[in-house]
Design a protein around this motif. Structure first.
Motif, PDB file in Angstrom:
ATOM      1  N   GLY A 365      56.771  14.788   7.270  1.00 48.29           N
ATOM      2  CA  GLY A 365      56.214  16.128   7.300  1.00 48.29           C
ATOM      3  C   GLY A 365      54.711  16.082   7.491  1.00 48.29           C
ATOM      4  N   PRO A 366      54.094  17.160   7.987  1.00 46.13           N
ATOM      5  CA  PRO A 366      52.655  17.136   8.274  1.00 46.13           C
ATOM      6  C   PRO A 366      51.790  17.010   7.029  1.00 46.13           C
ATOM      7  CG  PRO A 366      53.538  19.358   8.524  1.00 46.13           C
ATOM      8  CD  PRO A 366      54.710  18.457   8.335  1.00 46.13           C
ATOM      9  N   GLU A 367      52.335  17.381   5.854  1.00 46.46           N
ATOM     10  CA  GLU A 367      51.530  17.328   4.638  1.00 46.46           C
ATOM     11  C   GLU A 367      51.062  15.913   4.319  1.00 46.46           C
ATOM     12  OE1 GLU A 367      54.245  20.790   4.584  1.00 46.46           O
ATOM     13  OE2 GLU A 367      54.534  18.629   4.825  1.00 46.46           O
ATOM     14  N   VAL A 368      51.918  14.936   4.558  1.00 47.98           N
ATOM     15  CA  VAL A 368      51.577  13.557   4.199  1.00 47.98           C
ATOM     16  C   VAL A 368      50.424  13.013   5.045  1.00 47.98           C
ATOM     17  CG1 VAL A 368      52.420  11.171   4.125  1.00 47.98           C
ATOM     18  CG2 VAL A 368      53.834  13.029   3.233  1.00 47.98           C
ATOM     19  N   PRO A 369      50.498  13.053   6.389  1.00 49.74           N
ATOM     20  CA  PRO A 369      49.342  12.530   7.151  1.00 49.74           C
ATOM     21  C   PRO A 369      48.065  13.327   6.917  1.00 49.74           C
ATOM     22  CG  PRO A 369      50.956  13.565   8.601  1.00 49.74           C
ATOM     23  CD  PRO A 369      51.604  13.418   7.275  1.00 49.74           C
ATOM     24  N   LEU A 370      48.166  14.645   6.694  1.00 48.27           N
ATOM     25  CA  LEU A 370      46.965  15.423   6.407  1.00 48.27           C
ATOM     26  C   LEU A 370      46.331  14.991   5.087  1.00 48.27           C
ATOM     27  CD1 LEU A 370      48.124  18.995   7.499  1.00 48.27           C
ATOM     28  CD2 LEU A 370      46.300  17.643   8.559  1.00 48.27           C
ATOM     29  N   ALA A 371      47.162  14.808   4.055  1.00 44.62           N
ATOM     30  CA  ALA A 371      46.637  14.392   2.753  1.00 44.62           C
ATOM     31  C   ALA A 371      46.051  12.988   2.815  1.00 44.62           C
ATOM     32  CB  ALA A 371      47.740  14.462   1.706  1.00 44.62           C
ATOM     33  N   VAL A 372      46.764  12.086   3.481  1.00 45.14           N
ATOM     34  CA  VAL A 372      46.281  10.707   3.592  1.00 45.14           C
ATOM     35  C   VAL A 372      44.960  10.673   4.350  1.00 45.14           C
ATOM     36  CG1 VAL A 372      46.746   8.452   4.618  1.00 45.14           C
ATOM     37  CG2 VAL A 372      48.563   9.654   3.385  1.00 45.14           C
ATOM     38  N   ALA A 373      44.875  11.412   5.456  1.00 45.75           N
ATOM     39  CA  ALA A 373      43.629  11.450   6.235  1.00 45.75           C
ATOM     40  C   ALA A 373      42.492  12.018   5.398  1.00 45.75           C
ATOM     41  CB  ALA A 373      43.826  12.274   7.501  1.00 45.75           C
ATOM     42  N   GLY A 374      42.781  13.080   4.623  1.00 47.00           N
ATOM     43  CA  GLY A 374      41.749  13.674   3.787  1.00 47.00           C
ATOM     44  C   GLY A 374      41.257  12.718   2.721  1.00 47.00           C
ATOM     45  N   LEU A 375      42.171  12.044   2.056  1.00 44.55           N
ATOM     46  CA  LEU A 375      41.775  11.091   1.015  1.00 44.55           C
ATOM     47  C   LEU A 375      41.031   9.905   1.614  1.00 44.55           C
ATOM     48  CD1 LEU A 375      45.005  11.123  -1.194  1.00 44.55           C
ATOM     49  CD2 LEU A 375      42.788  12.180  -1.706  1.00 44.55           C
ATOM     50  N   LEU A 376      41.442   9.479   2.802  1.00 44.98           N
ATOM     51  CA  LEU A 376      40.805   8.333   3.451  1.00 44.98           C
ATOM     52  C   LEU A 376      39.360   8.646   3.815  1.00 44.98           C
ATOM     53  CD1 LEU A 376      41.085   5.481   4.623  1.00 44.98           C
ATOM     54  CD2 LEU A 376      41.874   6.520   6.760  1.00 44.98           C
ATOM     55  N   VAL A 377      39.129   9.811   4.432  1.00 47.92           N
ATOM     56  CA  VAL A 377      37.758  10.128   4.847  1.00 47.92           C
ATOM     57  C   VAL A 377      36.874  10.389   3.636  1.00 47.92           C
ATOM     58  CG1 VAL A 377      38.138  12.624   5.143  1.00 47.92           C
ATOM     59  CG2 VAL A 377      36.379  11.485   6.477  1.00 47.92           C
ATOM     60  N   GLY A 378      37.412  11.038   2.608  1.00 45.97           N
ATOM     61  CA  GLY A 378      36.613  11.272   1.409  1.00 45.97           C
ATOM     62  C   GLY A 378      36.244   9.981   0.714  1.00 45.97           C
ATOM     63  N   THR A 379      37.220   9.086   0.592  1.00 45.14           N
ATOM     64  CA  THR A 379      36.970   7.805  -0.071  1.00 45.14           C
ATOM     65  C   THR A 379      35.975   6.963   0.708  1.00 45.14           C
ATOM     66  OG1 THR A 379      39.201   7.813  -1.025  1.00 45.14           O
ATOM     67  CG2 THR A 379      38.055   5.696  -0.925  1.00 45.14           C
ATOM     68  N   ALA A 380      36.157   6.904   2.042  1.00 51.79           N
ATOM     69  CA  ALA A 380      35.280   6.064   2.872  1.00 51.79           C
ATOM     70  C   ALA A 380      33.840   6.554   2.817  1.00 51.79           C
ATOM     71  CB  ALA A 380      35.793   6.053   4.308  1.00 51.79           C
ATOM     72  N   CYS A 381      33.642   7.871   2.893  1.00 47.58           N
ATOM     73  CA  CYS A 381      32.269   8.401   2.875  1.00 47.58           C
ATOM     74  C   CYS A 381      31.630   8.258   1.498  1.00 47.58           C
ATOM     75  CB  CYS A 381      32.274   9.866   3.304  1.00 47.58           C
ATOM     76  SG  CYS A 381      32.637  10.133   5.051  1.00 47.58           S
ATOM     77  N   LEU A 382      32.387   8.575   0.446  1.00 43.27           N
ATOM     78  CA  LEU A 382      31.825   8.477  -0.906  1.00 43.27           C
ATOM     79  C   LEU A 382      31.578   7.031  -1.308  1.00 43.27           C
ATOM     80  CD1 LEU A 382      33.953  11.187  -2.766  1.00 43.27           C
ATOM     81  CD2 LEU A 382      31.569  11.363  -2.029  1.00 43.27           C
ATOM     82  N   ALA A 383      32.424   6.109  -0.818  1.00 43.76           N
ATOM     83  CA  ALA A 383      32.280   4.701  -1.197  1.00 43.76           C
ATOM     84  C   ALA A 383      30.980   4.099  -0.691  1.00 43.76           C
ATOM     85  CB  ALA A 383      33.468   3.896  -0.672  1.00 43.76           C
ATOM     86  N   THR A 384      30.386   4.673   0.354  1.00 45.15           N
ATOM     87  CA  THR A 384      29.122   4.121   0.844  1.00 45.15           C
ATOM     88  C   THR A 384      28.017   4.247  -0.201  1.00 45.15           C
ATOM     89  OG1 THR A 384      28.474   6.223   1.877  1.00 45.15           O
ATOM     90  CG2 THR A 384      29.711   4.667   3.238  1.00 45.15           C
ATOM     91  N   ALA A 385      28.192   5.161  -1.165  1.00 47.33           N
ATOM     92  CA  ALA A 385      27.185   5.297  -2.223  1.00 47.33           C
ATOM     93  C   ALA A 385      27.095   4.051  -3.082  1.00 47.33           C
ATOM     94  CB  ALA A 385      27.508   6.511  -3.103  1.00 47.33           C
ATOM     95  N   ALA A 386      28.156   3.213  -3.054  1.00 43.83           N
ATOM     96  CA  ALA A 386      28.142   1.978  -3.838  1.00 43.83           C
ATOM     97  C   ALA A 386      27.446   0.835  -3.108  1.00 43.83           C
ATOM     98  CB  ALA A 386      29.577   1.563  -4.181  1.00 43.83           C
ATOM     99  N   VAL A 387      27.069   1.050  -1.840  1.00 44.73           N
ATOM    100  CA  VAL A 387      26.436   0.004  -1.042  1.00 44.73           C
ATOM    101  C   VAL A 387      24.936  -0.002  -1.322  1.00 44.73           C
ATOM    102  CG1 VAL A 387      26.010  -0.821   1.299  1.00 44.73           C
ATOM    103  CG2 VAL A 387      28.205   0.268   0.736  1.00 44.73           C
ATOM    104  N   PRO A 388      24.369  -1.142  -1.724  1.00 44.09           N
ATOM    105  CA  PRO A 388      22.932  -1.177  -2.072  1.00 44.09           C
ATOM    106  C   PRO A 388      22.032  -0.668  -0.958  1.00 44.09           C
ATOM    107  CG  PRO A 388      24.022  -3.183  -2.803  1.00 44.09           C
ATOM    108  CD  PRO A 388      25.035  -2.436  -1.988  1.00 44.09           C
ATOM    109  N   GLY A 389      22.319  -1.071   0.283  1.00 42.09           N
ATOM    110  CA  GLY A 389      21.457  -0.650   1.386  1.00 42.09           C
ATOM    111  C   GLY A 389      21.475   0.850   1.606  1.00 42.09           C
TER     112      GLY A 389
END
Length: 411
Positions: A365-389
Motif C-alpha cells: 500500500g502507498p502508506e508504507v513507502p510514504l512513511a519510510v521515505a518520510g522517516l528516511l529523509v528526516g533521519t538523514a537530515c537530522l543526523a547531520t547535526a551529529a557530524v562535527p564538521g
C-alpha cells in the motif's frame, strides 16, 4: 555591502539565467503532453524522459572536470548554444505535425548531455562574478527566480499548448538559451586555471575534496535522501489524491502550495545570515518528513497541503544557504567538480525512488513507502547535526576567515 545586481557581469548572468529557467520550467508539461499525444504510449514517454536523464547522470563528473579546466563562462555559453539547437529542433519536429519519436529522444539525449556540462558551471559563474560578501544574496536571487519559474513555467506551457501547440514551448525555450548565450558572451568571469593532468587524476582530486570535508559528504547523503523521498511522493501522490483526497484540483493545489512555499523560503534566505549555515540548511530539509508522514497517516488533506508548503519553504531556504556555504568553503579551482558530485548523488537518487515506490505500494500500500521515505529523509537530515564538521561550520565573520576557509584550512 553592494547589491550583486549592481555588478554588470552578475546582472547579465542573472537576466540570462532567469530567461532560461522560465523556458525550462515550461518544458516538462509540454514534453509529456506532446509525446503522449503523439504516441498514446506511456512507454514512449518513459523512453524520452530516460534519454534526457541517463546521459546527464553519466556525464556529470566529466562536466565537473571540464568546468574546472576551462572558464565556466565558455562552457556555459557552449552548452546554451547546444541546448538552443536541440530545443528548436524538437519544436520544429512537433510543429511539423508528424514528429519522429527517435529524433525527439535523440535531441533530448543531446540536451541532457549538455546539461551535464552546464550544471557544474552555475556555482563557478556566481562565484566568479560576485564578491564574497554578496554570495548569499546572489544565490538567493537565483533561487527566487527558480522558484518563480516553477510557478509560472507550467502556466506558460499551458497557454502555449492549448493556444498554439506544445512545439512553441520548445521554440520559446530555445530562444531563451540563445539570449542567455549572447549575454554570457558579454560578461567576464574570474577563473582559476588548474594544472594539466589526466582525466582520472582530475576526477580523483575532485572526489578527494569531497571526502576531506565531513560536512559536505554527509550533507550529500541527506540531500540524496531528500530527492529520493521527493521521487516517491511525485510517483504515488497523483494516484493517492485522485482516488482518495479530492481529485486533480486538490493535487494541483498541493503542488502550487509547495511552489509558493519554495519561493517564500528563497526570499527568507536572502535576508538571513545563519551563523551555522550547513546545520540550519539541513534542518530545513528535515521538514520534508512532515507531508510524507501526514499523508501516510491519513491526516486531513488541508493539513497535508500546509505541511507540504512548509516543507518546500525549508527547501527554498536550504538551497541558497547551502550553495553559498559551498562557494565560500571550496577552493575555486575544484568548485565545478565538487558540485558535480552533489548533482550526481541528488539526481541519482530520484530514479531509485521512481522505481521502488510503485513496487512497494503494490506490495504494502502507498502508506508504507510514504512513511519510510518520510522517516528516511528526516533521519538523514537530522543526523547531520551529529557530524562535527556540520556543527563547526560557521559563516565567516571576517574576510580573513573567508580566505582561510577557501584554502581548505579548518576555520
Amino acid at each position: 555591502m553592494p547589491h550583486p545586481l549592481r555588478t554588470r557581469s552578475f546582472r547579465l548572468l542573472f537576466v540570462g539565467r532567469s530567461l532560461s529557467l522560465l523556458g525550462d520550467a515550461a518544458i516538462p508539461a509540454a514534453l509529456t503532453l506532446a509525446v503522449y499525444l503523439a504516441t498514446d504510449s506511456t512507454g514512449a514517454l518513459a523512453l524520452v524522459l530516460a534519454c534526457a536523464m541517463v546521459p546527464k547522470l553519466l556525464l556529470l563528473p566529466l562536466g565537473g572536470v571540464v568546468g574546472d579546466r576551462f572558464n565556466a563562462r565558455t562552457v556555459a555559453l557552449t552548452t546554451d548554444l547546444v541546448r538552443c539547437v536541440t530545443q528548436l529542433f524538437v519544436g520544429a519536429e512537433l510543429l511539423s505535425g508528424t514528429p519522429a519519436l527517435w529524433q525527439i529522444a535523440a535531441a533530448e539525449a543531446i540536451g541532457g548531455a549538455a546539461g551535464a556540462f552546464s550544471m557544474p558551471t552555475v556555482s563557478p559563474l556566481i562565484r566568479g562574478t560576485v564578491a564574497e560578501s554578496g554570495l548569499l544574496r546572489a544565490n538567493a536571487l537565483m533561487a527566487v527566480v527558480s522558484s518563480a519559474a516553477r510557478i509560472g513555467g507550467p502556466a506558460v506551457a499551458g497557454v502555449l499548448v492549448f493556444t498554439a501547440g506544445p512545439g512553441w514551448a520548445f521554440v520559446l525555450d530555445g530562444a531563451t538559451f540563445a539570449v542567455s548565450a549572447a549575454l554570457l558572451a558579454a560578461i567576464e568571469v574570474r577563473h582559476v586555471p588548474i594544472p594539466r593532468r589526466s582525466l582520472i587524476g582530475d576526477l580523483r582530486e575532485g572526489w578527494g575534496e569531497v571526502r576531506s570535508r565531513d560536512w559536505y559528504w554527509t550533507s550529500l547523503i541527506a540531500h540524496a535522501a531528500w530527492n529520493g523521498a521527493a521521487a516517491v511522493l511525485m510517483t504515488l501522490g497523483p494516484a493517492l489524491f485522485l482516488r482518495h483526497l479530492g481529485g486533480q484540483g486538490v493535487w494541483l493545489a498541493f503542488l502550487q502550495t509547495g511552489a509558493v512555499g519554495l519561493l517564500i523560503g528563497s526570499l527568507v534566505a536572502g535576508r538571513a545570515l545563519p551563523r551555522r549555515p550547513v546545520l540550519t540548511a539541513n534542518l530545513g530539509g528535515a521538514l520534508y518528513t512532515l507531508p510524507l508522514c501526514l499523508l501516510a497517516a491519513h491526516a486531513p488533506v488541508g493539513v497535508a497541503v500546509v505541511a507540504y508548503g512548509t516543507a518546500m519553504a525549508g527547501l527554498g531556504f536550504l538551497n541558497p544557504v547551502w550553495e553559498t556555504a559551498v562557494q565560500s568553503a571550496v577552493p575555486a579551482h575544484v568548485l565545478a567538480r565538487v558540485t558535480s558530485y552533489d548533482w550526481l548523488l541528488s539526481l541519482g537518487a530520484m530514479p531509485l525512488g521512481y522505481a521502488l515506490a510503485p513496487l512497494a505500494a503494490s506490495a504494502w500500500g502507498p502508506e508504507v513507502p510514504l512513511a519510510v521515505a518520510g522517516l528516511l529523509v528526516g533521519t538523514a537530515c537530522l543526523a547531520t547535526a551529529a557530524v562535527p564538521g556540520v556543527r563547526r561550520f560557521k559563516t565567516p565573520a571576517t574576510p580573513a576567515e573567508a580566505v582561510t576557509r577557501t584554502t581548505g584550512t579548518p576555520a
